[in-house]
Design a protein around this motif. Structure first.
Motif: not given
Length: 717
Positions: A27, A30, A703
């Motif tokens: 990720r 993020e 997400s």
């Protein structure tokens, strides 16, 4: 790419799963995640602690993982791999050291002349939970139906093996034997008078075999076609007709078998339940219904089985009764009000018995806090997740639009000295663990807090070291409400008032209190009279219907003189037994202690006949440093708990209530999602697997990761 701030309220399995998914290395930072947790430890209903001086493990209840927990095991295995403990310095370094297979399941039966124990061995299944799935969809209804039919064949074969071969004509095995028989044999067996146990068993299994062979052939023809070519009016009607014949044969013989052979009766009762399941799936058209098992959730489990032909004996057998005990499925904790949604009961039973891998049960080799939450804490902290302990949520406030949570208000229960981060773990025999009480030496005014009897996990303890208000845009962009359902009305009043869906959820979805106690014994259970394999056994008399033998924990505790056995007992705690007062927790715990004393004095003799004397339980058997007493007061050295805190209450799967659960994917508020085993997550039952599935869904809501197809067993659009 700007970093999004996520506030996760709660520290149970769902909260940890959400954080684990959001902070996956791929990720790339993020999300900046902070977990706000009441008290000093993670775990929620799965929390455990170590108590001095023996560093014994104290649990909220009985924590076993099942072999179908694909999501939970997958995440747990990934956590241990990333943690990378050194096996030379840590006694539990890998997931398969943390969990050990246990293929026995036990139930008790209330017979006319007393209680009886039945232990069943479920053979090891290929693979391990969390392995990549090799079959396309083991959780589909056609796959379940196929397994049901194969189970019937296994049950009939097990009966055949007990019948003299001279009685079985026409082949060397069941399929070969029934193939040589005319269909009229089944009709003749039903009409012919029953003369002996051998004749009964022989004719019964042959007649059932004939019908199973026909039904199996029809079902195979159904499954071999593509879905669009199924002909429910033709094939399913024929299968239902054959299965109805089979039920007639079984029902005509169960009553006689009850008196003649308890083992054989149990086999027939299970076969009868499986037949009702097959017939119910076909008759209710669940194969073709996009809602699947959810379509029958307005009915009670026993009610649905009766509707599809199961006998009263079968509907009330030990395994069906134990399914209610396993899920604490008693409304208001009243054992006279067993209620369990049929669709979820069916989903849970089929997953439990047909999709487990490795073993039916997996036993943790230390406390759940040590095995599950300490590794997750360490991994998440390495990833940069922040933990704010001693933060109890008090209120969520909406903005003027009613669509955004603009602030979250916390009671700061205690402050850490000098503004340092609170360090929650202790080492026990080189294993990172959670203590049973906070480390007061790290807290401002800690000595005073300890002397005051402060209980940081009690909803009724109002001690405060201040308040803290988090604001949208500054402290968080998204908020995950991952507290127990019982706490939601206390902290989300504005959200409930603004959303009819939330309001119906808190009105219709119910919880129940539970009780548990643990004792450490100076003799192993086989010396106390238990002659069967080490049990996880349910279905016994209240106030404690479930017992688990946990000797594997002794090695990871730290006694001067090791006990020889550890026993965990648990059950529901009726709401009628919970005192109504400003602070009912202490009184509820006293009630659990009284229940434990009564149970040991009056009921434990069924399991341990050598543990009782003429006047009741032999209290001298209890381990511990204080040997001065030889009466019930010795129980004070053991452990018991009343789980009545709103966050600790167990979520019920009541008929008619599951449709009111909200999903982490629902967008009732723009910057809020929910996580917990009380949500609509694809497995609507109170368990680790449901919580992890919900946490993964909550992460996806923010997400789009993980993809929904990677959440094993999630079958909702």
């Amino acid at each position: 790419m700007s970093t999004k701030k996520v506030c996760i309220v709660g520290g149970g399995c769902a909260a940890v799963a959400t954080a684990f998914e959001l902070t996956q290395p791929e990720r790339n930072g993020e999300f900046e995640v902070t977990i706000y947790q009441q008290g000093w430890r993670l775990g929620g209903k799965g929390a455990s602690g170590r108590a001095l001086p023996s560093q014994r493990i104290e649990e909220h209840g009985l924590h076993l993982w099942m072999g179908f927990y694909e999501n939970a095991f997958g995440m747990m295995r990934a956590c241990y791999e990333e943690l990378g403990r050194n096996p030379e310095t840590c006694p539990i370094a890998t997931w398969d050291q943390a969990f050990k297979p246990d293929n026995y399941v036990g139930v008790t039966e209330d017979l006319a002349d007393g209680w009886a124990n039945w232990m069943a061995l479920f053979p090891p299944a290929s693979g391990n939970p969390g392995d990549p799935l090799k079959t396309a969809d083991p959780f589909s209804i056609p796959a379940y139906l196929t397994r049901c039919v194969l189970l019937l064949r296994t049950l009939i074969t097990s009966v055949q093996d007990r019948v003299p071969q001279a009685e079985v004509k026409g082949g060397s095995d069941l399929v070969g034997a029934v193939a040589a028989l005319a269909r009229s044999t089944a009709r003749g067996v039903v009409a012919e008078p029953l003369k002996s146990a051998e004749r009964l068993a022989s004719y019964g299994q042959l007649a059932i075999g004939v019908v199973i062979a026909e039904a199996l052939d029809i079902l195979r023809r159904i499954f071999d076609r593509r879905p669009q070519s199924w002909r429910p009016d033709d094939d399913l009607h024929a299968a239902q007709s054959l299965l109805t014949k089979l039920s007639v044969v079984i029902h005509s013989q169960i009553e006689q078998l009850t008196a003649l052979d308890p083992e054989l009766r149990r086999v027939w009762e299970i076969a009868d339940v499986v037949l009702a399941i097959i017939r119910g799936i076909l008759r209710d058209g669940l194969i073709f219904n996009p809602r699947g098992f959810d379509a029958i959730d307005d009915l009670d489990w026993r009610e649905w089985l009766r509707l599809h032909g199961a006998s009263e004996l079968s509907v009330n057998n030990a395994f069906v009764r134990a399914s209610y005990d396993l899920l604490f499925a008693y409304e208001d904790g009243d054992i006279n009000r067993p209620r369990l949604a049929a669709g979820q009961a069916l989903r849970g039973a089929l997953r439990m018995f047909f999709t487990y891998r490795g073993a039916l049960f997996w036993k943790m080799q230390a406390g759940m806090g040590d095995i599950v939450f300490a590794p997750f804490y360490e991994v998440l902290k390495r990833r940069g997740v922040k933990f704010e302990f001693f933060h109890r949520l008090e209120d969520l406030n909406l903005d003027g639009s009613g669509k955004l949570v603009e602030q979250a208000i916390f009671n700061v229960q205690a402050k850490v000295k000098r503004g340092l981060d609170y360090e929650p773990l202790v080492n026990v025999k080189d294993l990172p663990s959670w203590p049973s009480e906070p480390d007061f030496s790290q807290l401002t005014g800690g000595d005073k807090l300890k002397k005051s009897g402060w209980d940081a996990e009690s909803r009724w303890d109002e001690h405060s070291a201040g308040t803290r208000t988090l604001k949208i845009g500054k402290d968080f962009d998204f908020l995950v409400l991952a507290v127990g359902l019982g706490e939601v009305p206390n902290v989300a009043a504005e959200l409930i008032a603004a959303s009819p869906t939330w309001r119906r959820m808190v009105e219709e979805v119910k919880t129940v209190a539970t009780q548990a106690f643990q004792i450490w014994l100076d003799k192993p259970v086989d010396e106390l009279g238990w002659s069967k394999p080490s049990p996880n056994i349910s279905g016994y008399v209240e106030p404690f219907d479930t017992w688990a033998d946990m000797p594997q924990l002794i090695a990871l505790e730290d006694w001067e003189v090791d006990p020889k056995a550890i026993a965990y007992f648990c059950s529901v705690l009726p709401d009628s037994e919970i005192p109504t007062s400003d602070n009912p927790l202490s009184s509820a715990r006293d009630r659990v202690k009284e229940n434990a004393i009564r149970f040991l004095d009056k009921d434990v003799a069924h399991f341990w006949p050598a543990a009782v004397r003429k006047d009741g339980f032999d209290w001298s058997l209890l381990s511990g440093p204080d040997k001065s007493s030889d009466g019930p007061e010795r129980l004070s050295s053991q452990f018991w708990t009343a789980n009545i805190n709103p966050t600790d209450r167990y979520i019920l799967s009541l008929p008619g209530s599951l449709k009111y659960r909200i999903s982490p994917l629902d967008q009732h508020f723009d910057n809020v999602t929910v996580a917990g085993d009380w949500t609509r997550c694809g497995h609507q039952a109170g368990c680790v697997e449901a919580a992890v599935m919900s946490g993964r869904l909550a992460a996806h809501a923010m997400s789009l990761h993980p993809p929904l197809e990677e959440i094993v067993g999630y079958d909702h659009p």
